[in-house]
Design an enzyme around this catalytic site. Structure first.
Site, PDB file in Angstrom:
ATOM      1  N   TYR A 105     -12.242  17.029 -17.333  1.00 55.33           N
ATOM      2  CA  TYR A 105     -12.831  15.721 -17.188  1.00 55.33           C
ATOM      3  C   TYR A 105     -14.299  15.553 -16.703  1.00 55.33           C
ATOM      4  O   TYR A 105     -14.275  16.152 -15.320  1.00 55.33           O
ATOM      5  CB  TYR A 105     -11.945  14.806 -17.054  1.00 55.33           C
ATOM      6  CG  TYR A 105     -12.196  13.262 -16.874  1.00 55.33           C
ATOM      7  CD1 TYR A 105     -12.415  12.543 -18.153  1.00 55.33           C
ATOM      8  CD2 TYR A 105     -12.614  12.528 -15.672  1.00 55.33           C
ATOM      9  CE1 TYR A 105     -12.782  11.180 -18.040  1.00 55.33           C
ATOM     10  CE2 TYR A 105     -12.883  11.191 -15.708  1.00 55.33           C
ATOM     11  CZ  TYR A 105     -13.072  10.750 -16.970  1.00 55.33           C
ATOM     12  OH  TYR A 105     -13.265   9.241 -16.780  1.00 55.33           O
ATOM     13  N   ASP A 160      -3.751  18.438 -15.812  1.00 54.39           N
ATOM     14  CA  ASP A 160      -4.081  17.059 -16.211  1.00 54.39           C
ATOM     15  C   ASP A 160      -3.668  17.238 -17.770  1.00 54.39           C
ATOM     16  O   ASP A 160      -4.149  17.835 -18.582  1.00 54.39           O
ATOM     17  CB  ASP A 160      -5.821  16.769 -16.238  1.00 54.39           C
ATOM     18  CG  ASP A 160      -5.910  15.385 -16.629  1.00 54.39           C
ATOM     19  OD1 ASP A 160      -5.309  14.906 -17.526  1.00 54.39           O
ATOM     20  OD2 ASP A 160      -7.231  15.003 -16.211  1.00 54.39           O
ATOM     21  N   ARG A 192       1.006  -1.368   0.045  1.00 59.93           N
ATOM     22  CA  ARG A 192       0.126  -0.087   0.101  1.00 59.93           C
ATOM     23  C   ARG A 192       0.848   1.257  -0.023  1.00 59.93           C
ATOM     24  O   ARG A 192       0.668   2.150  -0.442  1.00 59.93           O
ATOM     25  CB  ARG A 192      -1.079  -0.013   1.204  1.00 59.93           C
ATOM     26  CG  ARG A 192      -1.620   1.518   1.280  1.00 59.93           C
ATOM     27  CD  ARG A 192      -3.056   1.318   2.063  1.00 59.93           C
ATOM     28  NE  ARG A 192      -2.957   0.474   3.375  1.00 59.93           N
ATOM     29  CZ  ARG A 192      -2.521   0.940   4.386  1.00 59.93           C
ATOM     30  NH1 ARG A 192      -2.071   1.947   4.596  1.00 59.93           N
ATOM     31  NH2 ARG A 192      -2.508   0.193   5.302  1.00 59.93           N
ATOM     32  N   LYS A 210      -5.297   5.611 -20.208  1.00 55.87           N
ATOM     33  CA  LYS A 210      -5.129   6.162 -21.639  1.00 55.87           C
ATOM     34  C   LYS A 210      -3.821   5.950 -22.444  1.00 55.87           C
ATOM     35  O   LYS A 210      -3.617   4.896 -22.599  1.00 55.87           O
ATOM     36  CB  LYS A 210      -5.763   7.678 -21.527  1.00 55.87           C
ATOM     37  CG  LYS A 210      -6.788   8.036 -20.587  1.00 55.87           C
ATOM     38  CD  LYS A 210      -8.215   7.152 -20.798  1.00 55.87           C
ATOM     39  CE  LYS A 210      -9.287   7.444 -19.841  1.00 55.87           C
ATOM     40  NZ  LYS A 210      -9.414   8.846 -19.342  1.00 55.87           N
TER      41      LYS A 210
HETATM   42  C1  LIG Z   1      -9.846   9.263 -18.225  1.00 49.61           C
HETATM   43  C2  LIG Z   1      -9.629  10.591 -17.716  1.00 49.61           C
HETATM   44  C3  LIG Z   1      -9.359  10.908 -16.396  1.00 49.61           C
HETATM   45  C4  LIG Z   1      -9.726   9.716 -15.397  1.00 49.61           C
HETATM   46  O1  LIG Z   1      -8.756   8.758 -15.396  1.00 49.61           O
HETATM   47  P1  LIG Z   1      -9.330   7.114 -15.068  1.00 49.61           P
HETATM   48  O2  LIG Z   1      -8.013   6.454 -15.146  1.00 49.61           O
HETATM   49  O3  LIG Z   1     -10.451   6.571 -15.615  1.00 49.61           O
HETATM   50  O4  LIG Z   1      -9.721   7.476 -13.460  1.00 49.61           O
HETATM   51  C5  LIG Z   1      -9.103  12.162 -15.957  1.00 49.61           C
HETATM   52  N1  LIG Z   1      -8.775  12.946 -16.939  1.00 49.61           N
HETATM   53  C6  LIG Z   1      -8.852  12.784 -18.208  1.00 49.61           C
HETATM   54  C7  LIG Z   1      -8.426  13.915 -19.133  1.00 49.61           C
HETATM   55  C8  LIG Z   1      -9.189  11.571 -18.585  1.00 49.61           C
HETATM   56  O5  LIG Z   1      -9.534  11.229 -20.109  1.00 49.61           O
END
Ligand SMILES: *Cc1c(COP(=O)(O)O)cnc(C)c1O
Length: 400
Positions: free
Chosen positions: A116, A188, A63, A213
Site C-alpha cells: 500500500y 496486511d 486512550r 475497507k
Molecule cells: C487503505 C489501506 C491501508 C491504510 O488504511 P487506512 O485505514 O486508510 O489508514 C493499508 N493497507 C491497505 C491494503 C489498504 O487498502
C-alpha cells in the site's frame, strides 16, 4: 468453558455476528453501547487501583482501553482465530505502530514493492531515518524474497492480494523462509479479509487490517487492527497506549455493526468481481484484466491454494491512455469515483489518484502500473447491473 468451546467451532458467519457481543448489557440493551466516555470512574480507591494495575477487569481511560473498542477487537480477533488483537485509529496507524513497536535501529525488514502507498512511504521515507534497513523485492519473485530473507532480517512484511495490480504472494512459502531465519512475518490482510484468507494459518505471526475497507464495509469510519501472538500484540498495544493512535468509540461501533454482515458482503463481492473480471476480459475495449480468480492470472494457482475466495477488488487497463480513463470513469452510474475500497457501493478510480497518488508517472510505469489502469472494488449490487453499467461506459468510448 463449554460455551467457549462451541463458539470456537462456529463458522465465520456466526462469529461475524456474535463475537465480541457477549459483554455486560447496559439496561438490557442487546447492542454494544457506544461508550463515549474519556475516562471510567470507580467508587473506591481500592477498586480503581485494582483496575489500574490490571488485577481486576475494568477500564481507566479511553486512550488505553474502552468497552466499545474492546468489542471490536474481540470480533476481529475471533474472525482471524488469533490469540490477541488490538486496534487503531486507522489502518496506517496499525501498520506504523506495528513497525515502530517491533523494530530497532540496526534491524532489517524485507518486503515487497507493491505494498500500500502509505506503507511504502514508511519503508522508504521514515524507517531509514531510524537506521532500519528496508529491502523491497519484486512482489512475485519468490526466490528473490527468499534470498533477501536468508541474508538476515528481523521482520518480513507482506500484503496479498496487492494494490493496484492484484498480485498474489505465496504467504506459506515466504513464512517458511522467515521461520528458518527467525524473522517475524506480518501480513496486511485488508484486501482478502478473514473470510477469504487467514494468514495466521499460513504461518504469519501478525495480521493487519485497514478496518476502513471491507471490515467496516460502509465507508463511514476509519480504523485499523493487528491480530496474532499475544506477546507481540501486547508490545504493539503498549506502544499505542503511549502514542495515542487509539480507535474512537463511535468508529468502533460503526465498524462492529458493519462486521456483522462481513461474510455476506464478501461472498457477494467475490461473486460480483469474478463475473465482472470475466466480462471485462472478453471486451475489446479492455487491454488487460488483473484478477486472481481468472485462470490467466500469473499466480492463479497460489491464490487457489491460499484463498477461499478471490476478493472484491480487480483492476483493468483500457486501450488508450489516461485521457480514455478520464472519459470512461464519469460514465459509470453505479460507482463512486473515490479513493477507498471494500464498501457496499462499487468504487472505481485510477491508481494515479488513489493508491499511488504520491508516485510520479515514471514511478508508476516502473511498478508496471499502466496509465490507463482502473481499480474497481465491486460492491454488493446485482452483478447484472454492474456489468450492464460497465458495458454502456465501454461502448460509449468508441461511439464518440
Ligand atoms: C487503505 C489501506 C491501508 C491504510 O488504511 P487506512 O485505514 O486508510 O489508514 C493499508 N493497507 C491497505 C491494503 C489498504 O487498502
Amino acid at each position: 468453558m463449554d460455551q467457549e468451546k462451541s463458539k470456537a467451532a462456529a463458522g465465520q458467519g456466526t462469529r461475524a455476528v456474535w463475537s465480541g457481543e457477549r459483554g455486560e448489557r447496559w439496561q438490557g440493551a442487546t447492542q454494544v453501547p457506544v461508550a463515549l466516555s474519556a475516562s471510567f470512574g470507580y467508587r473506591t480507591v481500592e477498586e480503581w487501583l485494582a483496575a489500574a494495575l490490571g488485577k481486576k477487569a475494568g477500564h481507566i481511560y479511553s486512550r488505553n482501553t474502552n468497552p466499545t473498542v474492546a468489542a471490536f477487537e474481540e470480533k476481529i480477533r475471533d474472525l482471524e482465530d488469533a490469540e490477541a488483537a488490538t486496534s487503531f485509529s486507522s489502518g496506517m496507524a496499525a501498520i506504523s505502530n506495528t513497525l515502530f513497536a517491533l523494530l530497532s535501529p540496526g534491524d532489517r525488514v524485507v518486503s515487497i514493492k507493491d505494498t500500500y502507498g502509505g506503507t511504502n512511504k514508511i519503508f522508504l521515507e521514515f524507517l531509514p531515518r531510524f537506521q532500519i534497513q528496508v529491502s523491497l523485492c519484486d512482489t512475485t519473485d519468490h526466490s528473490a524474497i527468499e534470498t533477501a530473507i536468508a541474508q538476515g532480517c528481523r521482520l518480513v512484511y507482506l500484503e496479498s492480494p496487492t494494490n493496484p495490480t492484484i498480485k498474489i504472494v505465496d504467504i506459506a512459502r515466504v513464512a517458511e523462509a522467515a521461520r528458518r531465519r527467525g524473522a517475524l512475518v506480518v501480513v496486511d490482510n485488508t484486501f482478502a479479509t478473514p473470510i477469504n484468507q487467514q494468514p495466521l494459518r499460513l504461518g504469519a505471526d501478525l495480521v493487519i487490517h485497514s478496518a476502513t475497507k471491507f471490515l467496516g464495509g460502509h465507508a463511514d469510519a476509519l480504523g485499523g487492527a493487528v491480530c496474532g501472538r499475544k506477546d507481540l500484540v501486547d508490545r504493539i498495544f503498549h506502544f499505542r497506549e503511549i502514542n495515542g493512535a487509539c480507535l474512537e468509540p463511535m468508529s468502533a461501533y460503526l465498524l462492529l455493526r458493519g462486521m456483522k454482515t462481513l461474510h455476506l458482503r464478501v461472498r457477494q463481492q467475490n461473486e460480483n468481481a469474478m463475473r465482472i473480471a470475466e466480462f471485462l476480459a472478453s471486451h475489446r475495449a479492455v487491454e488487460k484484466v488483473f484478477y486472481p480468480g481468472l485462470s490467466s492470472h500469473q499466480n492463479h494457482d497460489i491464490a487457489r491454494r491460499q484463498m477461499s475466495g478471490f476478493g472484491g477488488v480487480l483492476s483493468f487497463a483500457l486501450h488508450g491512455g489516461f485521457e480514455t480513463v478520464k472519459k470512461f470513469l464519469p460514465r459509470l452510474h453505479y460507482a463512486n469515483l473515490a479513493a477507498n475500497l471494500g464498501a457496499v457501493e462499487t468504487v472505481a478510480g485510477p491508481p494515479a489518484t488513489t493508491s499511488h497518488v504520491e508516485s510520479t508517472a515514471a514511478e508508476r510505469a516502473a511498478s508496471g502500473i499502466p496509465e490507463a489502469l482502473i481499480r474497481y472494488s465491486a460492491g454488493i449490487e446485482d452483478a447484472d447491473d454492474l456489468i450492464a453499467d460497465l458495458r454502456q461506459a465501454l461502448e460509449s468510448l468508441s461511439a464518440k
